[in-house]
Design a protein around this motif. Sequence first.
Motif, mmCIF file in Angstrom:
data_model
loop_
_atom_site.group_PDB
_atom_site.id
_atom_site.type_symbol
_atom_site.label_atom_id
_atom_site.label_comp_id
_atom_site.label_asym_id
_atom_site.label_seq_id
_atom_site.Cartn_x
_atom_site.Cartn_y
_atom_site.Cartn_z
ATOM 1 N N LEU A 72 0.821 -1.206 0.000
ATOM 2 C CA LEU A 72 0.000 0.000 0.000
ATOM 3 C C LEU A 72 0.856 1.257 0.000
ATOM 4 O O LEU A 72 0.627 2.179 -0.803
ATOM 5 N N TRP A 73 1.848 1.319 0.878
ATOM 6 C CA TRP A 73 2.646 2.533 0.990
ATOM 7 C C TRP A 73 3.498 2.765 -0.253
ATOM 8 O O TRP A 73 3.635 3.904 -0.711
ATOM 9 N N LEU A 74 4.061 1.688 -0.813
ATOM 10 C CA LEU A 74 4.861 1.840 -2.024
ATOM 11 C C LEU A 74 3.980 2.309 -3.183
ATOM 12 O O LEU A 74 4.366 3.206 -3.947
ATOM 13 N N ALA A 75 2.786 1.718 -3.289
ATOM 14 C CA ALA A 75 1.864 2.123 -4.354
ATOM 15 C C ALA A 75 1.434 3.570 -4.187
ATOM 16 O O ALA A 75 1.322 4.319 -5.165
ATOM 17 N N LEU A 76 1.197 3.995 -2.947
ATOM 18 C CA LEU A 76 0.741 5.359 -2.694
ATOM 19 C C LEU A 76 1.829 6.375 -3.042
ATOM 20 O O LEU A 76 1.553 7.405 -3.692
ATOM 21 N N VAL A 77 3.058 6.107 -2.628
ATOM 22 C CA VAL A 77 4.152 7.024 -2.932
ATOM 23 C C VAL A 77 4.384 7.094 -4.441
ATOM 24 O O VAL A 77 4.557 8.177 -5.008
ATOM 25 N N TRP A 78 4.388 5.944 -5.095
ATOM 26 C CA TRP A 78 4.587 5.928 -6.542
ATOM 27 C C TRP A 78 3.463 6.683 -7.253
ATOM 28 O O TRP A 78 3.702 7.485 -8.158
ATOM 29 N N ALA A 79 2.218 6.413 -6.832
ATOM 30 C CA ALA A 79 1.068 7.039 -7.499
ATOM 31 C C ALA A 79 1.068 8.548 -7.303
ATOM 32 O O ALA A 79 0.772 9.300 -8.240
ATOM 33 N N ALA A 80 1.386 9.009 -6.103
ATOM 34 C CA ALA A 80 1.326 10.442 -5.820
ATOM 35 C C ALA A 80 2.498 11.191 -6.434
ATOM 36 O O ALA A 80 2.314 12.227 -7.089
ATOM 37 N N VAL A 81 3.703 10.670 -6.240
ATOM 38 C CA VAL A 81 4.898 11.400 -6.667
ATOM 39 C C VAL A 81 5.182 11.204 -8.153
ATOM 40 O O VAL A 81 5.427 12.166 -8.887
ATOM 41 N N VAL A 82 5.118 9.961 -8.618
ATOM 42 C CA VAL A 82 5.527 9.668 -9.989
ATOM 43 C C VAL A 82 4.360 9.797 -10.967
ATOM 44 O O VAL A 82 4.469 10.477 -11.989
ATOM 45 N N LEU A 83 3.218 9.163 -10.651
ATOM 46 C CA LEU A 83 2.085 9.213 -11.583
ATOM 47 C C LEU A 83 1.392 10.574 -11.569
ATOM 48 O O LEU A 83 1.307 11.253 -12.589
ATOM 49 N N SER A 84 0.872 10.971 -10.392
ATOM 50 C CA SER A 84 0.185 12.264 -10.318
ATOM 51 C C SER A 84 1.161 13.431 -10.435
ATOM 52 O O SER A 84 0.798 14.495 -10.921
ATOM 53 N N GLY A 85 2.397 13.229 -9.999
ATOM 54 C CA GLY A 85 3.379 14.295 -10.044
ATOM 55 C C GLY A 85 4.077 14.396 -11.387
ATOM 56 O O GLY A 85 3.690 15.181 -12.251
ATOM 57 N N VAL A 86 5.070 13.547 -11.585
ATOM 58 C CA VAL A 86 5.889 13.624 -12.802
ATOM 59 C C VAL A 86 5.072 13.293 -14.043
ATOM 60 O O VAL A 86 5.150 13.989 -15.065
ATOM 61 N N GLY A 87 4.259 12.222 -13.989
ATOM 62 C CA GLY A 87 3.506 11.800 -15.165
ATOM 63 C C GLY A 87 2.522 12.849 -15.653
ATOM 64 O O GLY A 87 2.478 13.180 -16.848
ATOM 65 N N THR A 88 1.730 13.398 -14.735
ATOM 66 C CA THR A 88 0.753 14.413 -15.126
ATOM 67 C C THR A 88 1.442 15.694 -15.584
ATOM 68 O O THR A 88 0.997 16.342 -16.535
ATOM 69 N N TRP A 89 2.539 16.058 -14.939
ATOM 70 C CA TRP A 89 3.300 17.243 -15.347
ATOM 71 C C TRP A 89 3.818 17.083 -16.772
ATOM 72 O O TRP A 89 3.728 18.009 -17.590
ATOM 73 N N LEU A 90 4.318 15.886 -17.094
ATOM 74 C CA LEU A 90 4.786 15.632 -18.458
ATOM 75 C C LEU A 90 3.633 15.685 -19.454
ATOM 76 O O LEU A 90 3.764 16.235 -20.554
ATOM 77 N N LEU A 91 2.484 15.112 -19.090
ATOM 78 C CA LEU A 91 1.330 15.117 -19.994
ATOM 79 C C LEU A 91 0.863 16.543 -20.265
ATOM 80 O O LEU A 91 0.589 16.908 -21.414
ATOM 81 N N LEU A 92 0.765 17.353 -19.217
ATOM 82 C CA LEU A 92 0.332 18.738 -19.405
ATOM 83 C C LEU A 92 1.301 19.484 -20.315
ATOM 84 O O LEU A 92 0.880 20.260 -21.186
ATOM 85 N N GLY A 93 2.584 19.243 -20.132
ATOM 86 C CA GLY A 93 3.564 19.895 -20.984
ATOM 87 C C GLY A 93 3.442 19.467 -22.440
ATOM 88 O O GLY A 93 3.512 20.293 -23.357
ATOM 89 N N LEU A 94 3.203 18.171 -22.675
ATOM 90 C CA LEU A 94 3.047 17.668 -24.038
ATOM 91 C C LEU A 94 1.799 18.235 -24.701
ATOM 92 O O LEU A 94 1.814 18.612 -25.873
ATOM 93 N N VAL A 95 0.694 18.297 -23.953
ATOM 94 C CA VAL A 95 -0.560 18.826 -24.504
ATOM 95 C C VAL A 95 -0.416 20.301 -24.839
ATOM 96 O O VAL A 95 -0.865 20.772 -25.888
ATOM 97 N N ARG A 96 0.248 21.059 -23.960
ATOM 98 C CA ARG A 96 0.374 22.497 -24.177
ATOM 99 C C ARG A 96 1.276 22.825 -25.356
ATOM 100 O O ARG A 96 1.102 23.845 -26.015
ATOM 101 N N ARG A 97 2.251 21.950 -25.633
ATOM 102 C CA ARG A 97 3.208 22.241 -26.696
ATOM 103 C C ARG A 97 2.767 21.754 -28.073
ATOM 104 O O ARG A 97 3.320 22.181 -29.082
ATOM 105 N N GLY A 98 1.772 20.873 -28.145
ATOM 106 C CA GLY A 98 1.380 20.321 -29.439
ATOM 107 C C GLY A 98 -0.111 20.166 -29.552
ATOM 108 O O GLY A 98 -0.878 20.616 -28.697
#
Length: 302
Positions: free
Chosen positions: A218-244
């Motif tokens: 649970l804790w590993l999934a939560l940290v990964w989901a919050a920091v990597v998926l919601s954090g880095v992943g969503t930030w990358l997606l927003l950047g890709l959408v805004r640029r193209g």
Amino acid sequence: MPRPVPAWLPAIAFVLIWSTGFIVGKAVVPVADTSLFLLARFALAATMFAVVALAGGAAWPALHQVPRHLLAGALMQGVYLCAGYGAVAHGLSPSIMALLGALQPLLTALLAIPLLKEQPSARTWRGLALGALGVGLVVLPAMRAGAPHAVSPWIVSIGALAILSITMGTLLQKTSIAKADIRASSAWQNTGALLVAAVVVAASGGPAAMRWQTGPTLWLALVWAAVVLSGVGTWLLLGLVRRGQAANAAALMFLAPPLAAVQAAALFGDRLGPLQWLGMGVAGVGVWLCQTPGKPRHAQAR
């Protein structure tokens, strides 16, 4: 001077990160109610982005723009993940959810024409078609093994709602909120997603009535989901959408189900057949067509 980041690197990083959402969703179901897990995930992500924005001196959106950021996050993450994870938790095969997800780039392209006046090139349309075909080849064997007829039509409808939600949230990223600093915008958007998850948790009887089995998974999934998926992943997606173009950025999601299948084979012992490997190759060609320059046309505003 530091060397510029290659244009393809954010796209590759996004696909690798986004594909792990399928693995996290599968791993969490036995240990926590998905809506409660998502509530914790969004709360951590919103706090993280707020701290980063404040520490970096980011300009915050004007007050009258805040509702748009909240709505974008509610659609792109809140409804999308609550519905998608909930459908899987209630019996929808992850492979069927992946197949529904393959419709998202095509739906994005179709809606972008009247809403954003974006007219995808013929090359992009061919790429979208190949991507959909490739994903279909990957998930079809799993669908046959997963007895999809046993799933309630209502559960399938919830999965379809998830795809419509992330599609509308993706398109909202191309409106006026695209001018906002991504760090501050992400803080508000995760807050919007948090509000959706809070409503679902409250409607389910509150945290006290829900499953939450603490442990490494649970804790590993939560940290990964919050920091990597919601954090880095969503930030990358927003950047890709805004640029193209929205359709081109969304087309990257064609590679997520095949990559998730590879991860499932490595982590859970799932076996991939020749048809699935062929599908991954076809999807890769489709994404390449969407991400390389074509001859876009712009629809005339009426």
